[in-house]
Design a protein around this motif. Structure first.
Motif, PDB file in Angstrom:
ATOM      1  N   ALA A 156     -10.411   5.505  11.773  1.00  0.00           N
ATOM      2  CA  ALA A 156      -9.456   5.117  10.740  1.00  0.00           C
ATOM      3  C   ALA A 156      -8.351   6.164  10.606  1.00  0.00           C
ATOM      4  N   ALA A 157      -8.718   7.434  10.694  1.00  0.00           N
ATOM      5  CA  ALA A 157      -7.713   8.500  10.621  1.00  0.00           C
ATOM      6  C   ALA A 157      -6.708   8.388  11.756  1.00  0.00           C
ATOM      7  N   GLU A 158      -7.177   8.027  12.932  1.00  0.00           N
ATOM      8  CA  GLU A 158      -6.297   7.846  14.081  1.00  0.00           C
ATOM      9  C   GLU A 158      -5.270   6.753  13.792  1.00  0.00           C
ATOM     10  N   VAL A 159      -5.730   5.670  13.188  1.00  0.00           N
ATOM     11  CA  VAL A 159      -4.839   4.563  12.851  1.00  0.00           C
ATOM     12  C   VAL A 159      -3.865   4.968  11.744  1.00  0.00           C
ATOM     13  N   LEU A 160      -4.379   5.586  10.688  1.00  0.00           N
ATOM     14  CA  LEU A 160      -3.547   5.932   9.537  1.00  0.00           C
ATOM     15  C   LEU A 160      -2.478   6.958   9.862  1.00  0.00           C
ATOM     16  N   ALA A 161      -2.709   7.782  10.894  1.00  0.00           N
ATOM     17  CA  ALA A 161      -1.732   8.810  11.262  1.00  0.00           C
ATOM     18  C   ALA A 161      -0.396   8.207  11.697  1.00  0.00           C
ATOM     19  N   SER A 162      -0.396   6.952  12.099  1.00  0.00           N
ATOM     20  CA  SER A 162       0.815   6.283  12.575  1.00  0.00           C
ATOM     21  C   SER A 162       1.907   6.267  11.511  1.00  0.00           C
ATOM     22  N   PRO A 163       3.188   6.350  11.924  1.00  0.00           N
ATOM     23  CA  PRO A 163       4.299   6.216  10.969  1.00  0.00           C
ATOM     24  C   PRO A 163       4.281   4.899  10.202  1.00  0.00           C
ATOM     25  N   ALA A 164       3.606   3.896  10.751  1.00  0.00           N
ATOM     26  CA  ALA A 164       3.540   2.606  10.064  1.00  0.00           C
ATOM     27  C   ALA A 164       2.651   2.659   8.831  1.00  0.00           C
ATOM     28  N   TYR A 165       1.786   3.687   8.757  1.00  0.00           N
ATOM     29  CA  TYR A 165       0.835   3.770   7.648  1.00  0.00           C
ATOM     30  C   TYR A 165       1.058   5.048   6.835  1.00  0.00           C
TER      31      TYR A 165
ATOM     32  N   LYS B 238      -4.776 -13.968   6.232  1.00  0.00           N
ATOM     33  CA  LYS B 238      -4.125 -12.952   7.056  1.00  0.00           C
ATOM     34  C   LYS B 238      -3.347 -12.011   6.146  1.00  0.00           C
ATOM     35  N   PHE B 239      -3.671 -10.707   6.241  1.00  0.00           N
ATOM     36  CA  PHE B 239      -2.949  -9.713   5.457  1.00  0.00           C
ATOM     37  C   PHE B 239      -1.623  -9.385   6.136  1.00  0.00           C
ATOM     38  N   VAL B 240      -0.562  -9.373   5.371  1.00  0.00           N
ATOM     39  CA  VAL B 240       0.728  -8.856   5.818  1.00  0.00           C
ATOM     40  C   VAL B 240       0.993  -7.616   4.969  1.00  0.00           C
ATOM     41  N   LEU B 241       0.904  -6.446   5.594  1.00  0.00           N
ATOM     42  CA  LEU B 241       0.959  -5.193   4.853  1.00  0.00           C
ATOM     43  C   LEU B 241       2.391  -4.691   4.687  1.00  0.00           C
ATOM     44  N   SER B 242       2.638  -4.078   3.548  1.00  0.00           N
ATOM     45  CA  SER B 242       3.953  -3.535   3.240  1.00  0.00           C
ATOM     46  C   SER B 242       3.790  -2.092   2.777  1.00  0.00           C
ATOM     47  N   ARG B 243       4.352  -1.149   3.536  1.00  0.00           N
ATOM     48  CA  ARG B 243       4.276   0.268   3.187  1.00  0.00           C
ATOM     49  C   ARG B 243       5.321   0.575   2.112  1.00  0.00           C
ATOM     50  N   GLU B 244       4.857   1.007   0.954  1.00  0.00           N
ATOM     51  CA  GLU B 244       5.737   1.300  -0.169  1.00  0.00           C
ATOM     52  C   GLU B 244       6.001   2.795  -0.251  1.00  0.00           C
ATOM     53  N   LEU B 245       7.083   3.179  -0.906  1.00  0.00           N
ATOM     54  CA  LEU B 245       7.470   4.584  -0.963  1.00  0.00           C
ATOM     55  C   LEU B 245       7.297   5.205  -2.347  1.00  0.00           C
ATOM     56  N   SER B 246       7.170   4.391  -3.382  1.00  0.00           N
ATOM     57  CA  SER B 246       6.952   4.924  -4.726  1.00  0.00           C
ATOM     58  C   SER B 246       6.133   3.913  -5.514  1.00  0.00           C
ATOM     59  N   TRP B 247       5.414   4.428  -6.523  1.00  0.00           N
ATOM     60  CA  TRP B 247       4.624   3.525  -7.355  1.00  0.00           C
ATOM     61  C   TRP B 247       5.512   2.634  -8.215  1.00  0.00           C
TER      62      TRP B 247
ATOM     63  N   PHE C  51       0.854  -1.186   0.000  1.00  0.00           N
ATOM     64  CA  PHE C  51       0.000   0.000   0.000  1.00  0.00           C
ATOM     65  C   PHE C  51       0.885   1.229   0.000  1.00  0.00           C
ATOM     66  N   MET C  52       0.330   2.327  -0.499  1.00  0.00           N
ATOM     67  CA  MET C  52       1.018   3.612  -0.474  1.00  0.00           C
ATOM     68  C   MET C  52       0.436   4.459   0.651  1.00  0.00           C
ATOM     69  N   PRO C  53       1.245   5.342   1.270  1.00  0.00           N
ATOM     70  CA  PRO C  53       0.766   6.167   2.384  1.00  0.00           C
ATOM     71  C   PRO C  53      -0.164   7.280   1.914  1.00  0.00           C
TER      72      PRO C  53
ATOM     73  N   LEU D 203       5.387  -7.222  -9.543  1.00  0.00           N
ATOM     74  CA  LEU D 203       5.748  -8.064 -10.682  1.00  0.00           C
ATOM     75  C   LEU D 203       6.777  -9.123 -10.303  1.00  0.00           C
ATOM     76  N   GLY D 204       7.656  -8.786  -9.345  1.00  0.00           N
ATOM     77  CA  GLY D 204       8.681  -9.734  -8.929  1.00  0.00           C
ATOM     78  C   GLY D 204       8.203 -10.786  -7.947  1.00  0.00           C
ATOM     79  N   GLY D 205       6.956 -10.690  -7.517  1.00  0.00           N
ATOM     80  CA  GLY D 205       6.406 -11.693  -6.609  1.00  0.00           C
ATOM     81  C   GLY D 205       6.666 -11.440  -5.139  1.00  0.00           C
ATOM     82  N   GLU D 206       7.306 -10.305  -4.802  1.00  0.00           N
ATOM     83  CA  GLU D 206       7.506  -9.978  -3.389  1.00  0.00           C
ATOM     84  C   GLU D 206       6.182  -9.553  -2.734  1.00  0.00           C
ATOM     85  N   LEU D 207       5.269  -9.068  -3.550  1.00  0.00           N
ATOM     86  CA  LEU D 207       3.917  -8.746  -3.103  1.00  0.00           C
ATOM     87  C   LEU D 207       2.941  -9.639  -3.855  1.00  0.00           C
TER      88      LEU D 207
END
Length: 377
Positions: free
Chosen positions: A256-265, A47-56, A23-25, A64-68
């Motif tokens: 949801a905004a409270e959760v998304l404000a976290s550095p993790a999201y 079970k979702f394992v989320l990965s915060r990405e920094l660029s599209w 996901f993107m922030p 495409l590489g299968g890491e996601l």
């Protein structure tokens, strides 16, 4: 904890239990994040394992590489990959739409007067032979196509009158403040950040360009969808539950905004995200963001409309990214997994439309319902 919605331990059991989702922030990652935080994924045996990405670009390569396994991803990016624009062609799949609206075009403060009347901006550029430096987030992505459409509707040629730059969403406001760009199109909360920091002026919300336009999608590789149909249905079901929860009450949007404000999201101010997610009064019993951000809308916002996918291809063709007309409807039917979505929607009690195409009036008065693309064949 499993619920009554859990899949039976038979032929419809998810092929894998752990699903890696990028996901993107951005504010519109809310369905993906909240499905995980609220445990809605576990209802369906995954079970979702989320990965915060920094660029599209980085997200595309990891997908495409299968890491996601799947991603909260730009509609136009996915179609660009599927049609081989800017990368090796790979079959891709849209499993559902994740949101409508919620993007905007922001110009620098010195262009504020022209932002209110884009035709004046066109005259300025043509008379003074100036070029603007404008940014979007990915060459085939939603933001590029909305920005191009808005400019063209005002009489500005985005390729001749402007210099385009690709900038990650979180770097848009600082780039505008530093004077590196004259404006940008990106998802929230980054336009609001530029506005509140005094660097930018809101020129147009994406809702104005195309009311209730498609936003990010739940995307994956076609090969993954083919090999894991049950896991994909489970993903869609969990995200439909999250979308319904987000649109049910303002308190849910604020939580949801409270959760998304976290550095993790998203890593942005809570009040800023609350404004983006819950800044508009309820319409029809559902809450909308300040510029119309919708997640569920009784299934209208989540359905993978074929005409939406066709629109992005027509814009890729319009701006020279596609060199010839594809079979627009056939490609949309191949990419958008409508039947898989319908099956997940039925399990979650999500209303389904009668058809697979919809009609909208765009900012220039054009009616988009997919028929123009069909006429190009």
């Amino acid at each position: 904890m499993k619920s009554k919605h859990a899949w039976a331990a038979g032929s419809d059991k998810p092929e894998i239990e752990t699903i890696r989702i990028g996901f993107m922030p951005l504010a519109d990652c809310a369905p993906v994040v909240m499905a995980s935080v609220l445990g809605l994924d576990e209802r369906y045996g995954i079970k979702f394992v989320l990965s915060r990405e920094l660029s599209w670009t980085g997200m595309r390569e990891r997908l495409l590489g299968g890491e996601l396994d799947a991603a909260h991803v730009l509609y136009g990016l996915l179609y660009g990959v599927h049609t081989g624009i800017g990368s090796q062609q790979r079959g891709m799949a849209v499993l559902m739409n994740l949101n409508q609206n919620g993007q905007n075009i922001t110009l620098s403060r010195r262009l504020a007067a022209f932002a209110r009347e884009p035709a004046l901006l066109a005259r300025l550029l043509h008379e003074e032979r100036r070029r603007l430096t404008l940014a979007h987030t990915f060459p085939t992505g939603n933001h590029a196509m909305f920005l191009y459409y808005w400019l063209a509707a005002a009489g500005i040629d985005p390729l001749r009158d402007c210099q385009m730059a690709t900038v990650p969403p979180g770097q848009m406001a600082p780039s505008l403040a530093a004077g590196h760009i004259d404006g940008f199109c990106a998802g929230e909360p980054w336009g609001q950040r530029a506005l509140r920091e005094g660097a930018g002026f809101l020129a147009a919300s994406s809702e104005r360009i195309w009311p209730n336009h498609p936003g990010k999608v739940l995307g994956t590789r076609a090969s993954f969808a083919d090999a894991h149909p049950n896991a994909c249905r489970a993903m869609v079901a969990a995200l439909l539950d999250a979308a319904r929860w987000l649109d049910a009450a303002r308190a849910n949007r604020e939580a949801a905004a409270e959760v998304l404000a976290s550095p993790a999201y998203v890593n942005a101010g809570r009040e800023l995200l609350q404004y983006c997610l819950a800044g508009r009064q309820p319409e029809g019993g559902a809450w909308r963001g300040h510029n119309g951000l919708r997640f569920y809308a009784d299934g209208e916002a989540t359905f993978p409309w074929l005409s939406d996918g066709m629109w992005f291809m027509t814009q890729h063709r319009r701006w020279g990214l596609l060199r010839s007309d594809p079979d627009y409807l056939a490609v949309a039917r191949e990419v958008n997994r409508v039947q898989l979505y319908r099956e997940a929607a039925e399990r979650t009690g999500t209303p389904l439309p009668a058809g697979e195409m919809r009609s909208s009036v765009l900012i220039d008065g054009a009616v988009w319902d997919g028929r123009i693309a069909l006429g190009a064949l």
